[in-house]
Design a protein around this motif. Sequence first.
Motif, PDB file in Angstrom:
ATOM      1  N   ALA A 160       0.850  -1.193   0.000  1.00 40.55           N
ATOM      2  CA  ALA A 160       0.000   0.000   0.000  1.00 40.55           C
ATOM      3  C   ALA A 160       0.878   1.234   0.000  1.00 40.55           C
ATOM      4  O   ALA A 160       1.971   1.240   0.584  1.00 40.55           O
ATOM      5  N   VAL A 161       0.388   2.257  -0.682  1.00 39.04           N
ATOM      6  CA  VAL A 161       1.036   3.568  -0.631  1.00 39.04           C
ATOM      7  C   VAL A 161       0.065   4.549  -0.003  1.00 39.04           C
ATOM      8  O   VAL A 161      -1.158   4.346  -0.013  1.00 39.04           O
ATOM      9  N   THR A 162       0.617   5.603   0.555  1.00 33.38           N
ATOM     10  CA  THR A 162      -0.203   6.630   1.174  1.00 33.38           C
ATOM     11  C   THR A 162       0.347   7.996   0.810  1.00 33.38           C
ATOM     12  O   THR A 162       1.541   8.129   0.520  1.00 33.38           O
ATOM     13  N   GLY A 163      -0.505   8.998   0.796  1.00 32.29           N
ATOM     14  CA  GLY A 163      -0.033  10.334   0.465  1.00 32.29           C
ATOM     15  C   GLY A 163      -1.143  11.228  -0.035  1.00 32.29           C
ATOM     16  O   GLY A 163      -2.335  10.965   0.168  1.00 32.29           O
ATOM     17  N   ASN A 164      -0.733  12.287  -0.718  1.00 27.20           N
ATOM     18  CA  ASN A 164      -1.679  13.297  -1.191  1.00 27.20           C
ATOM     19  C   ASN A 164      -1.305  13.755  -2.593  1.00 27.20           C
ATOM     20  O   ASN A 164      -0.125  13.842  -2.949  1.00 27.20           O
ATOM     21  N   LEU A 165      -2.338  14.041  -3.403  1.00 30.91           N
ATOM     22  CA  LEU A 165      -2.165  14.653  -4.717  1.00 30.91           C
ATOM     23  C   LEU A 165      -2.717  16.071  -4.648  1.00 30.91           C
ATOM     24  O   LEU A 165      -3.863  16.279  -4.224  1.00 30.91           O
ATOM     25  N   LYS A 166      -1.902  17.036  -5.032  1.00 33.26           N
ATOM     26  CA  LYS A 166      -2.261  18.460  -4.925  1.00 33.26           C
ATOM     27  C   LYS A 166      -3.503  18.750  -5.756  1.00 33.26           C
ATOM     28  O   LYS A 166      -3.531  18.534  -6.977  1.00 33.26           O
ATOM     29  N   SER A 167      -4.549  19.260  -5.118  1.00 35.40           N
ATOM     30  CA  SER A 167      -5.847  19.411  -5.789  1.00 35.40           C
ATOM     31  C   SER A 167      -5.816  20.433  -6.916  1.00 35.40           C
ATOM     32  O   SER A 167      -6.585  20.319  -7.880  1.00 35.40           O
ATOM     33  N   ASP A 168      -4.951  21.461  -6.801  1.00 36.04           N
ATOM     34  CA  ASP A 168      -4.913  22.484  -7.848  1.00 36.04           C
ATOM     35  C   ASP A 168      -3.706  22.331  -8.770  1.00 36.04           C
ATOM     36  O   ASP A 168      -3.269  23.298  -9.397  1.00 36.04           O
ATOM     37  N   ASP A 169      -3.163  21.102  -8.840  1.00 37.12           N
ATOM     38  CA  ASP A 169      -2.067  20.842  -9.775  1.00 37.12           C
ATOM     39  C   ASP A 169      -2.576  21.029 -11.205  1.00 37.12           C
ATOM     40  O   ASP A 169      -3.787  20.920 -11.465  1.00 37.12           O
ATOM     41  N   LYS A 170      -1.674  21.292 -12.119  1.00 41.49           N
ATOM     42  CA  LYS A 170      -2.072  21.594 -13.499  1.00 41.49           C
ATOM     43  C   LYS A 170      -2.802  20.406 -14.123  1.00 41.49           C
ATOM     44  O   LYS A 170      -2.544  19.246 -13.789  1.00 41.49           O
ATOM     45  N   ILE A 174       8.924  -0.531  -8.744  1.00 44.63           N
ATOM     46  CA  ILE A 174       7.572  -0.325  -9.266  1.00 44.63           C
ATOM     47  C   ILE A 174       7.339   1.171  -9.355  1.00 44.63           C
ATOM     48  O   ILE A 174       7.339   1.869  -8.337  1.00 44.63           O
ATOM     49  N   LYS A 175       7.134   1.667 -10.561  1.00 45.96           N
ATOM     50  CA  LYS A 175       6.906   3.100 -10.752  1.00 45.96           C
ATOM     51  C   LYS A 175       5.419   3.352 -11.001  1.00 45.96           C
ATOM     52  O   LYS A 175       4.792   2.655 -11.796  1.00 45.96           O
ATOM     53  N   VAL A 176       4.908   4.352 -10.302  1.00 45.21           N
ATOM     54  CA  VAL A 176       3.496   4.720 -10.417  1.00 45.21           C
ATOM     55  C   VAL A 176       3.431   6.186 -10.847  1.00 45.21           C
ATOM     56  O   VAL A 176       3.959   7.072 -10.172  1.00 45.21           O
ATOM     57  N   TYR A 177       2.781   6.422 -12.009  1.00 43.84           N
ATOM     58  CA  TYR A 177       2.677   7.764 -12.591  1.00 43.84           C
ATOM     59  C   TYR A 177       1.260   8.298 -12.371  1.00 43.84           C
ATOM     60  O   TYR A 177       0.281   7.569 -12.553  1.00 43.84           O
ATOM     61  N   TYR A 178       1.171   9.581 -12.008  1.00 40.68           N
ATOM     62  CA  TYR A 178      -0.119  10.200 -11.710  1.00 40.68           C
ATOM     63  C   TYR A 178      -0.356  11.350 -12.697  1.00 40.68           C
ATOM     64  O   TYR A 178       0.494  12.244 -12.840  1.00 40.68           O
ATOM     65  N   VAL A 179      -1.540  11.333 -13.360  1.00 41.51           N
ATOM     66  CA  VAL A 179      -1.894  12.339 -14.363  1.00 41.51           C
ATOM     67  C   VAL A 179      -3.197  13.013 -13.941  1.00 41.51           C
ATOM     68  O   VAL A 179      -4.221  12.338 -13.761  1.00 41.51           O
ATOM     69  N   HIS A 180      -3.153  14.343 -13.736  1.00 39.25           N
ATOM     70  CA  HIS A 180      -4.339  15.102 -13.339  1.00 39.25           C
ATOM     71  C   HIS A 180      -5.142  15.434 -14.602  1.00 39.25           C
ATOM     72  O   HIS A 180      -4.807  16.374 -15.333  1.00 39.25           O
ATOM     73  N   THR A 181      -6.202  14.686 -14.875  1.00 40.99           N
ATOM     74  CA  THR A 181      -6.954  14.837 -16.127  1.00 40.99           C
ATOM     75  C   THR A 181      -8.147  15.777 -15.999  1.00 40.99           C
ATOM     76  O   THR A 181      -8.490  16.474 -16.947  1.00 40.99           O
ATOM     77  N   LYS A 182      -8.816  15.785 -14.834  1.00 39.73           N
ATOM     78  CA  LYS A 182      -9.976  16.646 -14.603  1.00 39.73           C
ATOM     79  C   LYS A 182      -9.969  17.082 -13.150  1.00 39.73           C
ATOM     80  O   LYS A 182      -9.242  16.498 -12.322  1.00 39.73           O
ATOM     81  N   GLU A 183     -10.770  18.050 -12.823  1.00 46.43           N
ATOM     82  CA  GLU A 183     -10.903  18.439 -11.420  1.00 46.43           C
ATOM     83  C   GLU A 183     -11.470  17.260 -10.627  1.00 46.43           C
ATOM     84  O   GLU A 183     -12.519  16.714 -10.964  1.00 46.43           O
ATOM     85  N   GLY A 184     -10.721  16.871  -9.579  1.00 42.98           N
ATOM     86  CA  GLY A 184     -11.157  15.748  -8.742  1.00 42.98           C
ATOM     87  C   GLY A 184     -10.935  14.397  -9.389  1.00 42.98           C
ATOM     88  O   GLY A 184     -11.446  13.389  -8.875  1.00 42.98           O
ATOM     89  N   GLN A 185     -10.167  14.327 -10.486  1.00 43.53           N
ATOM     90  CA  GLN A 185      -9.970  13.046 -11.162  1.00 43.53           C
ATOM     91  C   GLN A 185      -8.530  12.932 -11.677  1.00 43.53           C
ATOM     92  O   GLN A 185      -7.990  13.865 -12.252  1.00 43.53           O
TER      93      GLN A 185
END
Length: 396
Positions: free
Chosen positions: A151-161, A195-206
């Motif tokens: 398991a991983v834990t953390g936060n994704l910045k809500s107003d990221d581009k 194990i690399k995990v990539y995060y893409v901010h596609t929409k607000e809240g998604q």
Amino acid sequence: MGFSQGLSGLSAAAKALDVVGNNIANSQTVGFKAGSIAFADVFAGSMGLGVQATGVGQDFTNGDIIGGNSNLDMGINGRGFFRMENADGSVFYGRNGQFEEDENGFIINKTNNMFLTGYQATDGVINPGAQVGPIRIPKDDMPPAASTKGAVTGNLKSDDKLIPSAPGFDATNPDTYNYVSEVTATDSLGNAHAIKVYYVHTKEGQWQVHAQDSTSPGKFTKATLKFGPDGNLMTPVTLDIAGKKYNGSDPLALKLDLNITQFSSDTEVKLDTIDGQAPGKFSRFEISDTGEVVAIYSNTKRQTLAQVVLADFANPGGLEQQGSNLWAETVQSGQAFLGTSNTGSFGKINGGMLEASNVNLGDEMVNMILYQRNYQSNSQTIKTQSEVLQTLVNLR
């Protein structure tokens, strides 16, 4: 009559002095419990015939907790006894926490070579109802084990581009994702996999997530993270990450839970937990204040081997002394009930410490003076009775 009374007094005082002498002699004996003598008068009809010593009791109050000389030293602060077995399986109880390893890795008491007992661990876990037996510290290497869940834990910045989906995700192009985290897993041979995990901010809240075993690359695993207005995931997300065979190992198959929030704070995702391990050499062991015996290996893994068991009795004063600071269960003491450090009525085990004798030398010196005077006084009654008899014999 006076002779028998005086003699009984002499005998009782002598026994009392024996108890005091034994207490003083054991004032530096680890875990020793001071004794106290009880007296009762002797009557025949309405005539007093003297005194008798009715028994020697033990003071089971706690001694001071002092520093030990070994990581196997243990001191109990409160109620309870160490439970020990001899080679025949007979059970004894004691408070002397001076322990060492024998040639076979068993923990034994230094003064009598009794085996210390505890709840036995299974795969590093003390299960309810675990078997109680002698504690052994194996020096075997820890074999490798494949990671299967984490398991991983953390936060994704809500107003990221926001990154439009048109260009498409490309792990080699940082412009197509917002953030990447890395988790280290192990395969069946103990090889490390990134194990690399990539995060893409596609929409607000998604957000979209793409994960891959970069050490033995298989297909990318993809998932969508949807966050509610409270910043928490609307539904739990688990990534099924599959690698390929690597240096002869089985393919990695890892389930990774994403315990992530979306708040306005900075983005940071890190490993929470993961199973599996690389092979490890036995390094050392330690005993915690809960009595757990834990082996520590070169791969930084820790494994619980056993947990020291404590025993207590409804009437500790009914225990039978066996010498060497040991007691045995009797009908008067009642059956032993078992537990662990700092639970229920049991005291706390202090690792690396010892319990000193609870003998108070000041009290014992005063008692010695009192019993000595008592002895002298009884001898004087015998002397006086002898003089009275001599006077009668000399009557003309």
